[in-house]
Design a protein around this motif. Structure first.
Motif, PDB file in Angstrom:
ATOM      1  N   SER A 149       0.824  -1.208   0.000  1.00 39.09           N
ATOM      2  CA  SER A 149       0.000   0.000   0.000  1.00 39.09           C
ATOM      3  C   SER A 149       0.857   1.257   0.000  1.00 39.09           C
ATOM      4  O   SER A 149       0.564   2.219  -0.730  1.00 39.09           O
ATOM      5  CB  SER A 149      -0.924  -0.012   1.225  1.00 39.09           C
ATOM      6  OG  SER A 149      -1.714   1.153   1.277  1.00 39.09           O
ATOM      7  N   THR A 154       3.895   1.613  -1.150  1.00 42.02           N
ATOM      8  CA  THR A 154       4.551   1.761  -2.452  1.00 42.02           C
ATOM      9  C   THR A 154       3.612   2.399  -3.462  1.00 42.02           C
ATOM     10  O   THR A 154       3.997   3.296  -4.214  1.00 42.02           O
ATOM     11  CB  THR A 154       5.020   0.395  -2.974  1.00 42.02           C
ATOM     12  OG1 THR A 154       5.945  -0.182  -2.043  1.00 42.02           O
ATOM     13  CG2 THR A 154       5.701   0.530  -4.325  1.00 42.02           C
ATOM     14  N   SER A 155       2.358   1.929  -3.462  1.00 43.93           N
ATOM     15  CA  SER A 155       1.389   2.430  -4.434  1.00 43.93           C
ATOM     16  C   SER A 155       0.958   3.864  -4.151  1.00 43.93           C
ATOM     17  O   SER A 155       0.787   4.661  -5.081  1.00 43.93           O
ATOM     18  CB  SER A 155       0.161   1.512  -4.460  1.00 43.93           C
ATOM     19  OG  SER A 155      -0.815   1.997  -5.340  1.00 43.93           O
ATOM     20  N   THR A 156       0.800   4.210  -2.894  1.00 46.33           N
ATOM     21  CA  THR A 156       0.232   5.519  -2.553  1.00 46.33           C
ATOM     22  C   THR A 156       1.273   6.600  -2.308  1.00 46.33           C
ATOM     23  O   THR A 156       0.965   7.779  -2.448  1.00 46.33           O
ATOM     24  CB  THR A 156      -0.649   5.404  -1.297  1.00 46.33           C
ATOM     25  OG1 THR A 156       0.154   4.889  -0.208  1.00 46.33           O
ATOM     26  CG2 THR A 156      -1.812   4.466  -1.538  1.00 46.33           C
ATOM     27  N   ARG A 195       1.817   4.037 -10.893  1.00 44.92           N
ATOM     28  CA  ARG A 195       0.928   3.410  -9.912  1.00 44.92           C
ATOM     29  C   ARG A 195       0.029   2.373 -10.586  1.00 44.92           C
ATOM     30  O   ARG A 195      -0.182   1.277 -10.044  1.00 44.92           O
ATOM     31  CB  ARG A 195       0.080   4.468  -9.199  1.00 44.92           C
ATOM     32  CG  ARG A 195       0.864   5.381  -8.280  1.00 44.92           C
ATOM     33  CD  ARG A 195      -0.069   6.129  -7.340  1.00 44.92           C
ATOM     34  NE  ARG A 195      -1.004   6.966  -8.064  1.00 44.92           N
ATOM     35  CZ  ARG A 195      -0.775   8.239  -8.377  1.00 44.92           C
ATOM     36  NH1 ARG A 195       0.376   8.806  -8.044  1.00 44.92           N
ATOM     37  NH2 ARG A 195      -1.681   8.948  -9.037  1.00 44.92           N
ATOM     38  N   PHE A 244       2.104  -0.676 -11.385  1.00 41.67           N
ATOM     39  CA  PHE A 244       2.397  -1.453 -10.172  1.00 41.67           C
ATOM     40  C   PHE A 244       1.185  -2.275  -9.765  1.00 41.67           C
ATOM     41  O   PHE A 244       1.305  -3.464  -9.431  1.00 41.67           O
ATOM     42  CB  PHE A 244       2.798  -0.501  -9.044  1.00 41.67           C
ATOM     43  CG  PHE A 244       3.059  -1.180  -7.725  1.00 41.67           C
ATOM     44  CD1 PHE A 244       4.238  -1.873  -7.503  1.00 41.67           C
ATOM     45  CD2 PHE A 244       2.106  -1.144  -6.709  1.00 41.67           C
ATOM     46  CE1 PHE A 244       4.473  -2.505  -6.296  1.00 41.67           C
ATOM     47  CE2 PHE A 244       2.330  -1.770  -5.501  1.00 41.67           C
ATOM     48  CZ  PHE A 244       3.522  -2.457  -5.292  1.00 41.67           C
ATOM     49  N   GLU A 245       0.017  -1.670  -9.792  1.00 42.94           N
ATOM     50  CA  GLU A 245      -1.202  -2.393  -9.433  1.00 42.94           C
ATOM     51  C   GLU A 245      -1.500  -3.508 -10.425  1.00 42.94           C
ATOM     52  O   GLU A 245      -1.991  -4.574 -10.046  1.00 42.94           O
ATOM     53  CB  GLU A 245      -2.372  -1.409  -9.350  1.00 42.94           C
ATOM     54  CG  GLU A 245      -2.256  -0.413  -8.207  1.00 42.94           C
ATOM     55  CD  GLU A 245      -3.336   0.637  -8.233  1.00 42.94           C
ATOM     56  OE1 GLU A 245      -4.205   0.566  -9.140  1.00 42.94           O
ATOM     57  OE2 GLU A 245      -3.341   1.539  -7.376  1.00 42.94           O
ATOM     58  N   GLN A 281      -8.323  -3.222  -5.053  1.00 41.25           N
ATOM     59  CA  GLN A 281      -8.021  -2.134  -5.973  1.00 41.25           C
ATOM     60  C   GLN A 281      -9.319  -1.625  -6.604  1.00 41.25           C
ATOM     61  O   GLN A 281     -10.135  -2.398  -7.077  1.00 41.25           O
ATOM     62  CB  GLN A 281      -7.062  -2.597  -7.073  1.00 41.25           C
ATOM     63  CG  GLN A 281      -5.709  -3.038  -6.560  1.00 41.25           C
ATOM     64  CD  GLN A 281      -5.031  -1.967  -5.712  1.00 41.25           C
ATOM     65  OE1 GLN A 281      -5.018  -0.795  -6.072  1.00 41.25           O
ATOM     66  NE2 GLN A 281      -4.495  -2.372  -4.582  1.00 41.25           N
ATOM     67  N   ASP A 291      -5.737  -1.924 -15.579  1.00 42.15           N
ATOM     68  CA  ASP A 291      -4.613  -1.092 -15.140  1.00 42.15           C
ATOM     69  C   ASP A 291      -3.527  -1.021 -16.202  1.00 42.15           C
ATOM     70  O   ASP A 291      -2.895   0.028 -16.390  1.00 42.15           O
ATOM     71  CB  ASP A 291      -4.028  -1.647 -13.838  1.00 42.15           C
ATOM     72  CG  ASP A 291      -4.861  -1.259 -12.630  1.00 42.15           C
ATOM     73  OD1 ASP A 291      -5.596  -0.265 -12.717  1.00 42.15           O
ATOM     74  OD2 ASP A 291      -4.789  -1.963 -11.601  1.00 42.15           O
TER      75      ASP A 291
END
Length: 287
Positions: A57, A59-61, A70, A73-74, A142, A202
């Motif tokens: 979380s 890393t993504s945010t 992003r 990555f997701e 997600q 994504d």
């Protein structure tokens, strides 16, 4: 929330069964002094799994600043989660009957080495389930609306799994684990198909795959986006009012054949027929 509850219930029960096998073996073997090491290994595995989920979380945010990064990555984590779900489901179906004996054998070897080996063995036996849970949970939520609902559902599933495991260990309560893992496995395959569909979306958002606006269908006139049943289908299986052609193809290409293979009855191995007895040679007539 239903999808994350199912993930917590399924993965939690697998981990609970592993721990109960280890604890039962030590109790029956008169080695209760090693229970501390087992619980230490389990606790460390849980802590690492929570940290891994937080790292995904974070890393993504926070670490990834660009929108395309992003999304990419997701997408990658979604594909990895689908791979882990598929492997876990089929592995559990194949190894369910032998897992108890293998765990007892490994624990016996660890007991001969020492207390640290017992803790490491318990850690390794549980951490795989924990890391899988964190990755699948992150991928499953997600696109979900902000809030603590999915996390609460995941924890509820894990608590339910622990309660079921405790009842099976401490009382005479028994459940049909084969039936349980079959039904939850089938549902998780559909959840994984939805995760893959979101991963493809994504990839399209990150401009890695084309066709984001090339819709395969638009049933928003029939499937009200604000209705509860739309939220249920979208949250559980990622069935949305609109979807691109690639998303739809990915969902069907994975979900339908994998579900059919999983539910196909396993062939029962036939015991080889005994070899026909060779008649004893007749004795030569005496002269």
């Amino acid at each position: 929330m239903l999808a994350t509850y199912l993930i917590g219930l399924r993965e939690g029960l697998e981990a609970t069964l592993v721990v109960s096998i280890l604890v039962a073996f030590l109790v029956k073997s008169g080695r209760k002094d090693r229970l501390v090491q087992v619980w230490a290994g389990v606790g460390l595995a849980v802590a690492l799994s929570v940290f891994f989920g937080w790292l995904l979380s974070y890393t993504s945010t926070t670490l990834l600043q660009k929108y395309e990064h992003r999304e990419l990555f997701e997408a990658v984590t979604s594909v990895l989660a689908v791979g882990f779900v598929t492997w876990m489901i089929f592995w559990m179906r194949r190894a369910a009957r032998s897992i108890a004996g293998e765990l007892r054998g490994k624990l016996q070897e660890a007991l001969e080495v020492g207390s640290i080996a017992v803790a490491v063995m318990a850690f390794l036996a549980v951490v795989r389930e924990g890391l899988e849970t964190s990755l699948i949970f992150y991928s499953a939520v997600q696109g979900a609306s902000a809030g603590s609902g999915p996390l609460i559902s995941l924890i509820g599933g894990i608590v339910s799994a622990v309660a079921i495991g405790w009842l099976m260990y401490a009382t005479a309560v028994r459940i049909n684990l084969t039936l349980f893992f079959t039904w939850t496995g089938a549902l998780l395959i559909l959840v994984a198909a939805g995760i893959l569909k979101y991963g493809v979306h994504d990839f399209q958002e990150a401009n890695v795959l084309p066709g984001l606006n090339n819709l395969a269908y638009d049933i928003s006139g029939v499937l009200d986006p604000s209705a509860w049943y739309t939220a249920l289908l979208s949250g559980m299986f990622n069935i949305t009012p609109t979807a691109s052609v690639l998303e739809t193809v990915a969902w069907a290409a994975y979900g339908l054949p994998v579900l059919a293979i999983f539910l196909w009855p396993a062939r029962k191995s036939l015991a080889p027929a005994p070899a026909p007895e060779t008649p004893a040679p007749a004795s030569a007539p005496q002269q």
